[in-house]
Design an enzyme around this catalytic site. Structure first.
Site: not given
Length: 333
Positions: A56, A141
């Site tokens: 992110y 992830h």
């Protein structure tokens, strides 16, 4: 705000969690002060679980979240981050990261790495950016295209980190249910993060993932409850799963909105309430970028959706009869 425990880990999360992708400049820039104020607003609203990832904003989300939480009682909140992408300095400076969805300078590039060493390096780097000596939960992830290495190398590394007490809980986070079901079935994960597959418009996770999680005592954190925005504001041109919503899906969303309005609530409130109707779901994770968005989300989450809304949604064919729904006043407060 009520909490639930992730599996057998002893790690508690609030039923509404703060997703920090947005403060990593997801799609558009967010000022430093705005990002900090968003975290402060979440704290004031009673939210005590915060989710981030190196991906992110190429580390910006982790840095901002760590700075905003600095000085708070570490035992009063929980943090999750993710592993699978290492951040490596870019050979050439210049350009931005919008190709990956973040309005930040492309100072680093992401390198997929689900090796055991990669997992440890990723966690060490995350702790540095967060300014913490531990995180409570680590997910693998998006291992969609790296499944075999994730199961063979990355997952055992997470197990060792948990056994060593470096992290409290482990899991995997994805936008699909099938591989998450394999994690629940074939490993000892405490929780999985499932984005977009258990919403008012998509109950794909109900086929196998949620029943398997319930049977094995594994928790599910549900993200993407607005399906990229359609359930927040159903209108022509709204996005669904990161693309313009197909007409038939938009029609369903508009019908759900009409039902919500007839019962004096917003569609946002119903979308936020829905996942916690399933006993395997521990928390609803929502990404917010400003105090205003945080406040609206917390207010809508606190709404007790009347049973009549769910009954009418079923009667109109908008929810199947076997889909569990919340009981007003019992699922969250």
């Amino acid at each position: 705000m009520r909490t639930r425990t992730l599996g057998r880990s002893g790690v508690d999360v609030t039923e509404l969690s703060f997703g920090a992708a947005a403060i990593g400049n997801l799609y558009t820039p967010v000022a430093d002060e705005e990002a900090r104020s968003a975290v402060d607003a979440a704290w004031d609203a009673g939210i005590r679980h915060f989710d981030t990832a190196p991906h992110y904003g190429i580390g910006l989300s982790e840095r901002r979240l760590g700075e905003a939480l600095a000085g708070r009682d570490r035992s009063a909140y929980t943090v999750s981050t993710k592993a699978g992408r290492l951040l490596v300095p870019a050979e050439e400076n210049g350009g931005d990261d919008l190709e990956h969805g973040f309005a930040v300078p492309a100072t680093h590039r992401r390198v997929w790495d689900f090796s055991a060493d990669g997992v440890r390096r990723s966690l060490e780097d995350s702790l540095t950016r967060l300014g913490l000596d531990r995180v409570d939960l680590v997910y693998l992830h998006d291992p969609d295209d790296h499944g075999e290495q994730a199961f063979r190398e990355a997952y055992p590394a997470l197990e060792r980190l948990r056994a060593e007490g470096v992290v409290g809980a482990i899991g995997a986070g994805m936008n699909q249910a099938a591989m998450l079901t394999r994690f629940v079935r074939d490993t000892d994960v405490d929780a999985v993060l499932c984005a977009g597959r258990y919403t008012l418009l998509d109950q794909g996770a109900l086929t196998e993932l949620l029943p398997e999680a319930q049977a094995r005592g594994t928790s599910v954190v549900v993200g993407g409850v607005f399906n990229s925005g359609l359930l927040a504001d159903p209108r022509p041109g709204a996005t669904y799963d990161y693309a313009v919503a197909p007409s038939e899906v938009l029609d369903r969303a508009c019908q759900l909105q009409a039902v919500a309005q007839r019962h004096g609530i917003t569609l946002r409130a119903a979308a936020l309430a829905f996942p916690l109707g399933h006993p395997a779901v521990a928390s609803v994770l929502v990404g917010t970028r400003s105090p205003r968005e945080v406040l609206d989300t917390a207010q809508q989450f606190a709404v007790a959706v009347p049973a009549a809304f769910w009954q009418e949604a079923r009667a109109e064919g908008l929810l199947a009869d076997d889909v569990p729904v919340p009981v007003a006043g019992k699922e969250h407060a």
